[in-house]
Enzyme design. Structure first.
Site, PDB file in Angstrom:
ATOM      1  N   VAL A   1       0.841  -1.209   0.000  1.00  0.00           N
ATOM      2  CA  VAL A   1       0.000   0.000   0.000  1.00  0.00           C
ATOM      3  C   VAL A   1       0.875   1.257   0.000  1.00  0.00           C
ATOM      4  O   VAL A   1       0.364   2.375   0.043  1.00  0.00           O
ATOM      5  CB  VAL A   1      -0.970  -0.015   1.219  1.00  0.00           C
ATOM      6  CG1 VAL A   1      -1.985  -1.142   1.060  1.00  0.00           C
ATOM      7  CG2 VAL A   1      -0.228  -0.145   2.545  1.00  0.00           C
TER       8      VAL A   1
ATOM      9  N   HIS B   1      -4.462  -4.332  -2.654  1.00  0.00           N
ATOM     10  CA  HIS B   1      -4.845  -4.132  -1.245  1.00  0.00           C
ATOM     11  C   HIS B   1      -5.058  -2.663  -0.926  1.00  0.00           C
ATOM     12  O   HIS B   1      -5.105  -2.284   0.255  1.00  0.00           O
ATOM     13  CB  HIS B   1      -3.778  -4.724  -0.310  1.00  0.00           C
ATOM     14  CG  HIS B   1      -3.752  -6.223  -0.327  1.00  0.00           C
ATOM     15  ND1 HIS B   1      -2.719  -6.951   0.192  1.00  0.00           N
ATOM     16  CD2 HIS B   1      -4.631  -7.121  -0.820  1.00  0.00           C
ATOM     17  CE1 HIS B   1      -2.972  -8.242   0.044  1.00  0.00           C
ATOM     18  NE2 HIS B   1      -4.114  -8.374  -0.581  1.00  0.00           N
TER      19      HIS B   1
ATOM     20  N   CYS C   1     -19.282  14.610   0.573  1.00  0.00           N
ATOM     21  CA  CYS C   1     -20.649  14.676   1.141  1.00  0.00           C
ATOM     22  C   CYS C   1     -20.702  15.543   2.394  1.00  0.00           C
ATOM     23  O   CYS C   1     -21.762  15.775   2.973  1.00  0.00           O
ATOM     24  CB  CYS C   1     -21.173  13.277   1.452  1.00  0.00           C
ATOM     25  SG  CYS C   1     -20.322  12.464   2.818  1.00  0.00           S
TER      26      CYS C   1
ATOM     27  N   THR D   1       7.178 -11.682  -1.072  1.00  0.00           N
ATOM     28  CA  THR D   1       5.916 -12.004  -0.405  1.00  0.00           C
ATOM     29  C   THR D   1       6.001 -13.397   0.207  1.00  0.00           C
ATOM     30  O   THR D   1       6.582 -14.316  -0.364  1.00  0.00           O
ATOM     31  CB  THR D   1       4.715 -11.903  -1.383  1.00  0.00           C
ATOM     32  OG1 THR D   1       3.501 -12.192  -0.672  1.00  0.00           O
ATOM     33  CG2 THR D   1       4.872 -12.825  -2.574  1.00  0.00           C
TER      34      THR D   1
ATOM     35  N   ASN E   1      12.886 -13.911  -3.411  1.00  0.00           N
ATOM     36  CA  ASN E   1      12.534 -13.639  -2.025  1.00  0.00           C
ATOM     37  C   ASN E   1      13.766 -13.823  -1.124  1.00  0.00           C
ATOM     38  O   ASN E   1      14.704 -14.537  -1.473  1.00  0.00           O
ATOM     39  CB  ASN E   1      11.412 -14.592  -1.580  1.00  0.00           C
ATOM     40  CG  ASN E   1      10.549 -13.995  -0.484  1.00  0.00           C
ATOM     41  OD1 ASN E   1      10.001 -12.911  -0.619  1.00  0.00           O
ATOM     42  ND2 ASN E   1      10.480 -14.697   0.638  1.00  0.00           N
ATOM     43  N   LEU E   2      13.695 -13.203   0.072  1.00  0.00           N
ATOM     44  CA  LEU E   2      14.857 -13.343   0.964  1.00  0.00           C
ATOM     45  C   LEU E   2      15.080 -14.794   1.341  1.00  0.00           C
ATOM     46  O   LEU E   2      16.204 -15.280   1.445  1.00  0.00           O
ATOM     47  CB  LEU E   2      14.632 -12.499   2.231  1.00  0.00           C
ATOM     48  CG  LEU E   2      15.828 -12.341   3.166  1.00  0.00           C
ATOM     49  CD1 LEU E   2      16.967 -11.626   2.437  1.00  0.00           C
ATOM     50  CD2 LEU E   2      15.451 -11.582   4.422  1.00  0.00           C
ATOM     51  N   GLU E   3      13.941 -15.497   1.514  1.00  0.00           N
ATOM     52  CA  GLU E   3      14.019 -16.927   1.884  1.00  0.00           C
ATOM     53  C   GLU E   3      12.826 -17.638   1.270  1.00  0.00           C
ATOM     54  O   GLU E   3      11.881 -16.992   0.824  1.00  0.00           O
ATOM     55  CB  GLU E   3      13.982 -17.067   3.409  1.00  0.00           C
ATOM     56  CG  GLU E   3      12.703 -16.513   4.006  1.00  0.00           C
ATOM     57  CD  GLU E   3      12.850 -16.110   5.469  1.00  0.00           C
ATOM     58  OE1 GLU E   3      13.984 -16.077   5.973  1.00  0.00           O
ATOM     59  OE2 GLU E   3      11.815 -15.802   6.066  1.00  0.00           O
TER      60      GLU E   3
HETATM   61  N1  APR Z   1      14.292  -8.784   0.112  1.00  0.00           N
HETATM   62  C1  APR Z   1      13.442  -9.732  -0.354  1.00  0.00           C
HETATM   63  N2  APR Z   1      12.488 -10.328   0.400  1.00  0.00           N
HETATM   64  C2  APR Z   1      12.407  -9.923   1.690  1.00  0.00           C
HETATM   65  C3  APR Z   1      13.248  -8.942   2.249  1.00  0.00           C
HETATM   66  C4  APR Z   1      14.224  -8.361   1.395  1.00  0.00           C
HETATM   67  N3  APR Z   1      15.075  -7.422   1.837  1.00  0.00           N
HETATM   68  N4  APR Z   1      12.928  -8.784   3.569  1.00  0.00           N
HETATM   69  C5  APR Z   1      11.899  -9.623   3.805  1.00  0.00           C
HETATM   70  N5  APR Z   1      11.594 -10.329   2.686  1.00  0.00           N
HETATM   71  C6  APR Z   1      10.544 -11.348   2.509  1.00  0.00           C
HETATM   72  C7  APR Z   1      10.276 -12.176   3.741  1.00  0.00           C
HETATM   73  O1  APR Z   1      11.142 -13.311   3.765  1.00  0.00           O
HETATM   74  C8  APR Z   1       8.816 -12.574   3.537  1.00  0.00           C
HETATM   75  O2  APR Z   1       8.726 -13.790   2.791  1.00  0.00           O
HETATM   76  O3  APR Z   1       9.339 -10.659   2.237  1.00  0.00           O
HETATM   77  C9  APR Z   1       8.237 -11.440   2.689  1.00  0.00           C
HETATM   78  C10 APR Z   1       7.307 -10.539   3.468  1.00  0.00           C
HETATM   79  O4  APR Z   1       6.192 -11.304   3.865  1.00  0.00           O
HETATM   80  P1  APR Z   1       5.007 -10.597   4.689  1.00  0.00           P
HETATM   81  O5  APR Z   1       5.578  -9.787   5.799  1.00  0.00           O
HETATM   82  O6  APR Z   1       4.004 -11.674   4.993  1.00  0.00           O
HETATM   83  O7  APR Z   1       4.397  -9.548   3.634  1.00  0.00           O
HETATM   84  P2  APR Z   1       3.394  -9.864   2.447  1.00  0.00           P
HETATM   85  O8  APR Z   1       3.655 -11.235   1.861  1.00  0.00           O
HETATM   86  O9  APR Z   1       3.450  -8.705   1.536  1.00  0.00           O
HETATM   87  O10 APR Z   1       1.963  -9.872   3.190  1.00  0.00           O
HETATM   88  C11 APR Z   1       0.830 -10.010   2.352  1.00  0.00           C
HETATM   89  O11 APR Z   1      -0.570  -9.629   4.278  1.00  0.00           O
HETATM   90  O12 APR Z   1      -0.770  -8.408   6.184  1.00  0.00           O
HETATM   91  C12 APR Z   1      -1.283  -8.558   4.928  1.00  0.00           C
HETATM   92  O13 APR Z   1      -2.265  -6.969   3.533  1.00  0.00           O
HETATM   93  C13 APR Z   1      -1.044  -7.311   4.127  1.00  0.00           C
HETATM   94  O14 APR Z   1      -0.303  -7.072   1.847  1.00  0.00           O
HETATM   95  C14 APR Z   1      -0.037  -7.737   3.071  1.00  0.00           C
HETATM   96  C15 APR Z   1      -0.304  -9.224   2.942  1.00  0.00           C
END
Ligand code: APR
Length: 237
Positions: free
Chosen positions: A95, A111, A141, A179, A203-205
């Site tokens: 967001v 979202h 309004c 994500t 992704n980081l992991e």
């Molecule tokens: N580089 C790449 N990936 C990263 C980094 C980084 N520097 N730091 C963290 N991550 C990864 C984490 O390992 C994790 O898998 O990003 C992911 C973040 O996951 P979440 O915190 O669950 O975020 P997200 O997947 O966007 O959540 C989805 O959940 O809370 C609701 O609406 C909210 O849009 C959000 C949705």
């Protein structure tokens, strides 16, 4: 020579982490500090609007911090959109406005957006950069008490799902970035396309859905996203 595939990219909070914005489910994430049931559901807003406004006012103000700027991963995706010789759609769960500020245009905020507000009385929505509370007057309004962040809360329908489904149905390449694969419908996109599209996780992991991806690169987004984009453009352009 094969034609370049249509691309759908899905991003989550991990892509904005190195811009200084907290993720949700990491140890230092938002849901480690406050319960999502208290700030990110329609029931929470009905029960305690002040707490919900407080949570989003703080995050909206955080976006205005001078140190919060698009990072190399956001910029690489804007470059990919510009140079890709086939259809491209960036679907973000985030967001924040970092994708826009990086130059992304073909972008869907499924979202919602921190920098927009909506009135539950008249349904008018608009850009909103300042704080908001239960007494805020709707500029359309003129009623008070109905202004809310234009954010999709848990239990609410994400935005532009038809447009997203159309793009998923046509894509030959699906890339999920930053994500955790915990929240649907976004977490279900990879299963939807994996029978007919190449699927890649950056992704980081490994995420919850890691086993569903044909390819994965793990590491910080500012390193692995520019590298992946450079490789993709070298292969196809
Ligand atoms: N580089 C790449 N990936 C990263 C980094 C980084 N520097 N730091 C963290 N991550 C990864 C984490 O390992 C994790 O898998 O990003 C992911 C973040 O996951 P979440 O915190 O669950 O975020 P997200 O997947 O966007 O959540 C989805 O959940 O809370 C609701 O609406 C909210 O849009 C959000 C949705």
């Amino acid at each position: 020579m094969a034609l370049p595939p249509d691309i759908v990219v899905l991003t989550g909070a991990g892509i904005s982490r190195e811009s200084g914005l907290a993720t949700f489910r990491d140890a230092d994430g938002a849901w480690a500090r406050v319960r999502l049931e208290d700030v990110a559901t329609p029931e929470a807003f009905a029960r305690d609007p002040a707490q919900v406004h407080g949570f989003y006012n703080a995050r909206r103000a955080g976006l205005a911090e001078p140190s919060v700027v698009p990072n190399a991963a956001h910029l690489a995706l804007a470059d990919l959109e510009l140079r890709w010789p086939a259809a491209f759609l960036l679907v973000t769960q985030n967001v924040d406005d970092l994708h826009e500020r990086a130059g992304s245009r073909r972008l869907v905020h499924m979202h919602g957006e921190l920098l927009r507000a909506r009135c539950v009385r008249c349904d008018a929505d608009r850009p909103w950069t300042g704080p908001m509370d239960a007494g805020t007057q709707c500029p359309a309004c003129l009623l008070r008490g109905g202004m809310r962040p234009d954010i999709v809360w848990f239990g609410e329908m994400p935005y532009e799902m038809d447009r997203i489904s159309d793009a998923l149905a046509r894509c030959g390449l699906f890339v999920a970035i930053g994500t955790s694969g915990n929240v649907y419908p976004a977490a279900g996109f990879v299963a939807e396309v994996r029978g007919r599209a190449a699927t890649v996780e950056l992704n980081l992991e490994p995420s919850e859905g890691a086993a569903l991806f044909h390819e994965a690169h793990h590491g910080p987004a500012t390193r692995i996203v520019p590298a992946y984009v450079a490789d993709l453009l070298a292969r196809w352009t």
